[in-house]
Motif scaffolding. Sequence first.
Motif, PDB file in Angstrom:
ATOM      1  N   ARG A   1      -5.228  18.881 -17.674  1.00  0.00           N
ATOM      2  CA  ARG A   1      -5.678  20.166 -18.232  1.00  0.00           C
ATOM      3  C   ARG A   1      -6.540  20.024 -19.485  1.00  0.00           C
ATOM      4  N   HIS A   2      -6.575  18.835 -20.064  1.00  0.00           N
ATOM      5  CA  HIS A   2      -7.425  18.582 -21.237  1.00  0.00           C
ATOM      6  C   HIS A   2      -8.717  17.857 -20.853  1.00  0.00           C
ATOM      7  N   GLY A   3      -8.951  17.717 -19.553  1.00  0.00           N
ATOM      8  CA  GLY A   3     -10.177  17.088 -19.088  1.00  0.00           C
ATOM      9  C   GLY A   3      -9.960  15.679 -18.578  1.00  0.00           C
ATOM     10  N   ARG A   4     -10.981  14.884 -18.737  1.00  0.00           N
ATOM     11  CA  ARG A   4     -10.937  13.489 -18.290  1.00  0.00           C
ATOM     12  C   ARG A   4      -9.928  12.703 -19.126  1.00  0.00           C
ATOM     13  N   PRO A   5      -9.620  11.463 -18.707  1.00  0.00           N
ATOM     14  CA  PRO A   5      -8.621  10.671 -19.438  1.00  0.00           C
ATOM     15  C   PRO A   5      -8.839  10.614 -20.952  1.00  0.00           C
TER      16      PRO A   5
ATOM     17  N   ILE B   1     -10.179   3.636 -26.590  1.00  0.00           N
ATOM     18  CA  ILE B   1     -10.940   2.603 -25.898  1.00  0.00           C
ATOM     19  C   ILE B   1     -10.804   2.787 -24.387  1.00  0.00           C
ATOM     20  N   ALA B   2     -11.727   2.228 -23.642  1.00  0.00           N
ATOM     21  CA  ALA B   2     -11.635   2.187 -22.186  1.00  0.00           C
ATOM     22  C   ALA B   2     -11.082   0.826 -21.798  1.00  0.00           C
ATOM     23  N   SER B   3     -10.230   0.800 -20.774  1.00  0.00           N
ATOM     24  CA  SER B   3      -9.681  -0.481 -20.327  1.00  0.00           C
ATOM     25  C   SER B   3      -9.520  -0.483 -18.814  1.00  0.00           C
ATOM     26  N   ALA B   4      -9.528  -1.676 -18.282  1.00  0.00           N
ATOM     27  CA  ALA B   4      -9.362  -1.863 -16.843  1.00  0.00           C
ATOM     28  C   ALA B   4      -7.944  -1.489 -16.440  1.00  0.00           C
ATOM     29  N   PRO B   5      -7.763  -1.022 -15.217  1.00  0.00           N
ATOM     30  CA  PRO B   5      -6.426  -0.662 -14.758  1.00  0.00           C
ATOM     31  C   PRO B   5      -5.527  -1.881 -14.604  1.00  0.00           C
ATOM     32  N   LEU B   6      -4.239  -1.640 -14.690  1.00  0.00           N
ATOM     33  CA  LEU B   6      -3.225  -2.673 -14.494  1.00  0.00           C
ATOM     34  C   LEU B   6      -2.518  -2.339 -13.190  1.00  0.00           C
ATOM     35  N   GLY B   7      -2.236  -3.318 -12.377  1.00  0.00           N
ATOM     36  CA  GLY B   7      -1.571  -3.052 -11.111  1.00  0.00           C
ATOM     37  C   GLY B   7      -2.536  -2.531 -10.062  1.00  0.00           C
ATOM     38  N   PRO B   8      -2.031  -1.779  -9.068  1.00  0.00           N
ATOM     39  CA  PRO B   8      -2.873  -1.361  -7.950  1.00  0.00           C
ATOM     40  C   PRO B   8      -3.816  -0.194  -8.256  1.00  0.00           C
ATOM     41  N   SER B   9      -3.676   0.449  -9.397  1.00  0.00           N
ATOM     42  CA  SER B   9      -4.550   1.569  -9.730  1.00  0.00           C
ATOM     43  C   SER B   9      -5.999   1.095  -9.810  1.00  0.00           C
ATOM     44  N   THR B  10      -6.939   1.966  -9.443  1.00  0.00           N
ATOM     45  CA  THR B  10      -8.365   1.610  -9.495  1.00  0.00           C
ATOM     46  C   THR B  10      -9.108   2.397 -10.560  1.00  0.00           C
ATOM     47  N   ARG B  11      -8.425   3.282 -11.257  1.00  0.00           N
ATOM     48  CA  ARG B  11      -9.073   4.143 -12.241  1.00  0.00           C
ATOM     49  C   ARG B  11      -9.039   3.518 -13.632  1.00  0.00           C
ATOM     50  N   THR B  12     -10.155   3.593 -14.334  1.00  0.00           N
ATOM     51  CA  THR B  12     -10.242   3.099 -15.708  1.00  0.00           C
ATOM     52  C   THR B  12      -9.344   3.934 -16.609  1.00  0.00           C
ATOM     53  N   PHE B  13      -8.704   3.282 -17.540  1.00  0.00           N
ATOM     54  CA  PHE B  13      -7.826   3.948 -18.496  1.00  0.00           C
ATOM     55  C   PHE B  13      -8.560   4.258 -19.792  1.00  0.00           C
ATOM     56  N   ALA B  14      -8.117   5.294 -20.455  1.00  0.00           N
ATOM     57  CA  ALA B  14      -8.441   5.555 -21.861  1.00  0.00           C
ATOM     58  C   ALA B  14      -7.160   5.219 -22.607  1.00  0.00           C
ATOM     59  N   ASN B  15      -7.260   4.416 -23.656  1.00  0.00           N
ATOM     60  CA  ASN B  15      -6.080   3.994 -24.413  1.00  0.00           C
ATOM     61  C   ASN B  15      -6.303   4.156 -25.901  1.00  0.00           C
ATOM     62  N   ALA B  16      -5.219   4.399 -26.613  1.00  0.00           N
ATOM     63  CA  ALA B  16      -5.228   4.481 -28.074  1.00  0.00           C
ATOM     64  C   ALA B  16      -3.819   4.167 -28.558  1.00  0.00           C
TER      65      ALA B  16
ATOM     66  N   ARG C   1       5.258   6.438  -8.467  1.00  0.00           N
ATOM     67  CA  ARG C   1       4.855   5.035  -8.443  1.00  0.00           C
ATOM     68  C   ARG C   1       4.750   4.454  -9.847  1.00  0.00           C
ATOM     69  N   ARG C   2       5.291   3.263  -9.994  1.00  0.00           N
ATOM     70  CA  ARG C   2       5.313   2.611 -11.299  1.00  0.00           C
ATOM     71  C   ARG C   2       3.916   2.409 -11.865  1.00  0.00           C
ATOM     72  N   TRP C   3       2.983   1.957 -11.074  1.00  0.00           N
ATOM     73  CA  TRP C   3       1.641   1.648 -11.555  1.00  0.00           C
ATOM     74  C   TRP C   3       0.627   2.708 -11.137  1.00  0.00           C
ATOM     75  N   GLY C   4       1.101   3.880 -10.757  1.00  0.00           N
ATOM     76  CA  GLY C   4       0.201   4.923 -10.268  1.00  0.00           C
ATOM     77  C   GLY C   4      -0.617   5.575 -11.368  1.00  0.00           C
ATOM     78  N   ALA C   5      -1.562   6.421 -10.934  1.00  0.00           N
ATOM     79  CA  ALA C   5      -2.391   7.172 -11.879  1.00  0.00           C
ATOM     80  C   ALA C   5      -1.500   8.117 -12.672  1.00  0.00           C
ATOM     81  N   ARG C   6      -1.863   8.341 -13.917  1.00  0.00           N
ATOM     82  CA  ARG C   6      -1.061   9.221 -14.771  1.00  0.00           C
ATOM     83  C   ARG C   6      -1.948  10.001 -15.719  1.00  0.00           C
ATOM     84  N   VAL C   7      -1.570  11.252 -15.918  1.00  0.00           N
ATOM     85  CA  VAL C   7      -2.308  12.103 -16.854  1.00  0.00           C
ATOM     86  C   VAL C   7      -2.122  11.578 -18.267  1.00  0.00           C
ATOM     87  N   ILE C   8      -0.897  11.220 -18.606  1.00  0.00           N
ATOM     88  CA  ILE C   8      -0.629  10.688 -19.954  1.00  0.00           C
ATOM     89  C   ILE C   8       0.558   9.737 -19.881  1.00  0.00           C
ATOM     90  N   ASP C   9       0.503   8.717 -20.679  1.00  0.00           N
ATOM     91  CA  ASP C   9       1.589   7.746 -20.788  1.00  0.00           C
ATOM     92  C   ASP C   9       1.802   7.502 -22.273  1.00  0.00           C
TER      93      ASP C   9
END
Length: 165
Positions: A17-21, A40-55, A85-93
Amino acid sequence: MRRSTYLVAVGSNRVGRHGRPRGEVAAALRLLGGRASPIIASAPLGPSTRTFANAAVLIESDEAPAELLKRLKRIERAFGRRTGRRWGARVIDLDIILWSGGRIATPTLTVPHRAFRTRSFVLAPALAIAPAWRDPVTGRSVRQLHTRLTARRPAPRSREHCWGP
């Protein structure tokens, strides 16, 4: 409980609801308050294929670690995080990485976070806001842990011999 400082990792790789990652991470950082790292942007961990935003964010709280964890889980649910799923896509972690009280291990929470020493997407943001914070397990600072993880290592020397034609 006396006032404690926590280092919390924030990540997203799904639109919410706040937009992109990146927007999800920025919204979580605003909600948590405290001193935040750059996103920062980071590569996914596990089977996910989507780039992460991390802080990462440093927050002060009177909450015990278990109480803060409950609050972080409520925030995740409010953002639309689904369990599954443990390594699935997530709105927020939201993960508690370090606590000024040192270590804690319960069935639902381990601080320091078990895997933070091997994750550049946690250490790089943490380095920006808490470079001198020492891991109570290894005694190394966030800066030292990040350097150890990202240092270039020489290629192994070959043991093959060239005997000529």
